[in-house]
Design an enzyme around this catalytic site. Structure first.
Site, short mmCIF file in Angstrom:
data_model
loop_
_atom_site.label_atom_id
_atom_site.label_comp_id
_atom_site.label_asym_id
_atom_site.label_seq_id
_atom_site.Cartn_x
_atom_site.Cartn_y
_atom_site.Cartn_z
N CYS A 110 20.24 -4.69 -34.18
CA CYS A 110 19.18 -5.28 -33.38
C CYS A 110 17.86 -4.53 -33.55
O CYS A 110 17.81 -3.31 -33.40
CB CYS A 110 19.61 -5.27 -31.91
N CYS B 73 12.61 -17.52 -24.09
CA CYS B 73 13.42 -16.31 -24.19
C CYS B 73 12.54 -15.14 -23.75
O CYS B 73 11.52 -14.86 -24.36
CB CYS B 73 13.86 -16.17 -25.65
N CYS C 78 17.16 -14.09 -32.54
CA CYS C 78 17.87 -13.10 -31.74
C CYS C 78 17.85 -11.76 -32.44
O CYS C 78 18.17 -11.66 -33.62
CB CYS C 78 19.34 -13.48 -31.60
N CYS D 299 22.12 -0.97 -30.23
CA CYS D 299 22.97 -1.80 -31.09
C CYS D 299 22.40 -1.75 -32.52
O CYS D 299 21.20 -1.95 -32.72
CB CYS D 299 23.02 -3.23 -30.58
N CYS E 298 14.67 -0.79 -26.18
CA CYS E 298 15.97 -0.85 -25.51
C CYS E 298 16.72 0.45 -25.78
O CYS E 298 16.64 1.00 -26.87
CB CYS E 298 16.79 -2.04 -26.03
N GLU F 207 7.48 -9.38 -26.52
CA GLU F 207 7.50 -10.69 -27.13
C GLU F 207 8.20 -11.70 -26.23
O GLU F 207 9.18 -11.39 -25.58
CB GLU F 207 8.23 -10.61 -28.47
N1 SAH Z 1 20.30 -6.85 -24.32
C1 SAH Z 1 20.90 -8.10 -24.08
C2 SAH Z 1 19.96 -9.25 -24.30
C3 SAH Z 1 19.05 -9.20 -25.47
S1 SAH Z 1 19.81 -9.35 -27.07
C4 SAH Z 1 22.16 -8.25 -24.93
O1 SAH Z 1 22.37 -7.45 -25.82
O2 SAH Z 1 22.92 -9.16 -24.63
C5 SAH Z 1 20.27 -11.07 -27.08
C6 SAH Z 1 21.41 -11.39 -28.06
O3 SAH Z 1 20.98 -11.27 -29.41
C7 SAH Z 1 22.62 -10.47 -27.91
O4 SAH Z 1 23.81 -11.19 -27.90
C8 SAH Z 1 22.52 -9.63 -29.17
O5 SAH Z 1 23.74 -9.08 -29.54
C9 SAH Z 1 21.98 -10.61 -30.16
N2 SAH Z 1 21.41 -9.98 -31.34
C10 SAH Z 1 20.79 -8.78 -31.42
N3 SAH Z 1 20.39 -8.54 -32.68
C11 SAH Z 1 20.75 -9.60 -33.41
C12 SAH Z 1 20.59 -9.95 -34.80
N4 SAH Z 1 19.96 -9.16 -35.65
N5 SAH Z 1 21.07 -11.15 -35.20
C13 SAH Z 1 21.69 -11.98 -34.34
N6 SAH Z 1 21.87 -11.70 -33.03
C14 SAH Z 1 21.40 -10.53 -32.57
FE1 SF4 Z 2 19.43 -3.79 -26.52
FE2 SF4 Z 2 19.37 -5.23 -28.75
FE3 SF4 Z 2 21.67 -4.16 -27.92
FE4 SF4 Z 2 20.59 -6.21 -26.54
S1 SF4 Z 2 21.35 -6.25 -28.66
S2 SF4 Z 2 21.42 -4.28 -25.73
S3 SF4 Z 2 18.40 -5.74 -26.82
S4 SF4 Z 2 19.86 -3.02 -28.58
#
Ligand code: SAH
Ligand code: SF4
Length: 369
Positions: free
Chosen positions: A136, A122, A364, A133, A129, A109
């Site tokens: 996410c 973006c 995000c 996390c 990934c 995406e």
């Molecule tokens: N992997 C990288 C970049 C992609 S995620 C990283 O983790 O930084 C981009 C941002 O979105 C990160 O700061 C992540 O913590 C945030 N993010 C992920 N899931 C989210 C959610 N459900 N709501 C808000 N922010 C989220």
């Molecule tokens: Fe991966 Fe999502 Fe964690 Fe970013 S926030 S490192 S995309 S699992």
């Protein structure tokens, strides 16, 4: 030059979008063609958004010959473009999400966001990934594969088409209001520093002055905190902005949300950030997804302030976007405000990010193919 067909067949076809300008130029020159034609080809591909390089009667004859011999099915190079499987506008019309189908059928995406006078794309760097996390959607789907440099570059191309900056006949594509494509953030699917080489090659291509020309100061790499990658960025003096996702200011609290925090504890991560800051002289952005009752208290804000004290830093507070696999909820606006006040009292600037594209799951961490 005449093509050695045995050689051509034995070598795997390379996507043209994977090549840096230097590589393309070497290829062209090695075929006995003047170097200046490499620029013509490069501009047609990246700026003119040409989809079919063989239909350019205005190209000089030697370049047309090179393309006939070298580019296409079964030849050395191919201009492979992802197909748009879907392009969805958010209800407010300010965010547009593209689902791109790659050559092996995987889908990633790309999100285009319109702000007053500017647009930000973006980009994704991986399918899925590996970092897991918990809040996410990309983390919830697991790791599938890295994207190639060309697949990252192709997303910028798609974003430009989305903005209507392409060749005239493409201008009919509905545009996101708000001006031309200005900024890029590597905050889509995947962890950019887990795919270091391809990401750096892609950014070199994207920021090339004679091509897409999106300057390094308009590009932000967001990482979950891959310490060796952060140190390497500093070592190699890469000119891009860096954002580091923290979400917790003690190892236990952070690891509950970001499992990779166990591999690189906060002391190591913050140490790497301080090294990065002093080597590059650049401000670091810290990201903190605010989750009600989990990491949105003033005590936690104070711990964050202590952790990053003395650094040239800016904190981006991201209200949690809902995902299927996580039950937490978004922090209340008052909690976000109080959190900000604590940071402010310690002299740390912060911004609460606007909710964007939630209704099309383009916010995000909602990206999931
Ligand atoms: N992997 C990288 C970049 C992609 S995620 C990283 O983790 O930084 C981009 C941002 O979105 C990160 O700061 C992540 O913590 C945030 N993010 C992920 N899931 C989210 C959610 N459900 N709501 C808000 N922010 C989220
Ligand atoms: Fe991966 Fe999502 Fe964690 Fe970013 S926030 S490192 S995309 S699992």
């Amino acid at each position: 030059m005449t093509t050695n067909s045995r050689f051509t067949q034995a070598t795997a076809t390379r996507p043209l979008l994977d090549l840096t300008f230097g590589e393309l130029e070497r290829e062209v020159v090695a075929s006995g063609i003047p170097a200046v034609h490499a620029r013509t080809l490069w501009r047609a591909m990246h700026v003119g958004l040409s989809e079919d390089l063989s239909h350019h009667p205005e190209f000089p004859a030697p370049l047309r010959r090179w393309i006939t011999e070298q580019v296409g099915e079964g030849r050395r190079f191919q201009l492979e473009l992802p197909k748009v499987a879907a392009g969805i506008f958010s209800r407010d019309g300010l965010t547009r999400k593209f689902l791109l189908r790659l050559s092996d059928g995987q889908v990633v995406e790309t999100v285009l966001m319109g702000y007053a006078g500017r647009r930000t794309a973006c980009l994704s760097t991986q399918v899925g990934c590996a970092m897991g996390c918990v809040f996410c959607a990309t983390g919830q789907m697991g790791f599938v594969r890295h994207l190639t440099a060309g697949e990252i570059v192709a997303q910028v191309r798609q974003a430009r088409l989305g903005v209507g900056l392409g060749i005239a006949e493409r201008a009919g594509t509905p545009a996101v209001p708000g001006g031309e494509l200005r900024n890029l953030v590597l905050m889509g699917m995947g962890e950019p520093l887990h795919n270091y080489e391809a990401v750096m090659t892609a950014l070199e291509i994207i920021s090339d002055r004679g091509g897409l020309n999106i300057g390094p100061s308009r590009i932000t790499i967001s990482t979950v905190g891959v310490v060796p990658g952060i140190l390497r960025l500093a070592e190699e003096q890469r000119p891009y902005h860096l954002a580091v996702s923290l979400h917790g200011a003690t190892d236990a609290e952070r690891a509950a949300l970001v499992p990779i925090g166990r591999r690189w504890p906060l002391a190591e991560l913050i140490g790497a950030c301080r090294t990065y800051g002093s080597r590059t002289g650049r401000r670091i952005f810290f990201e903190w997804t605010l989750i009600a009752g989990t990491n949105d208290s003033v005590a936690q804000a104070a711990r964050l302030a202590a952790l990053i004290a003395g650094m040239d830093a800016h904190v981006n507070l991201i209200p949690l976007n809902p995902t299927e696999g996580f039950r937490g909820s978004c922090a209340r606006p008052e909690a976000a405000k109080a959190f900000q006040e604590v940071l402010k009292a310690s002299g740390i600037p912060s911004t609460v990010r606007q909710h964007r594209g939630i209704d099309v799951a383009a916010g995000c961490g909602q990206l999931r193919a």
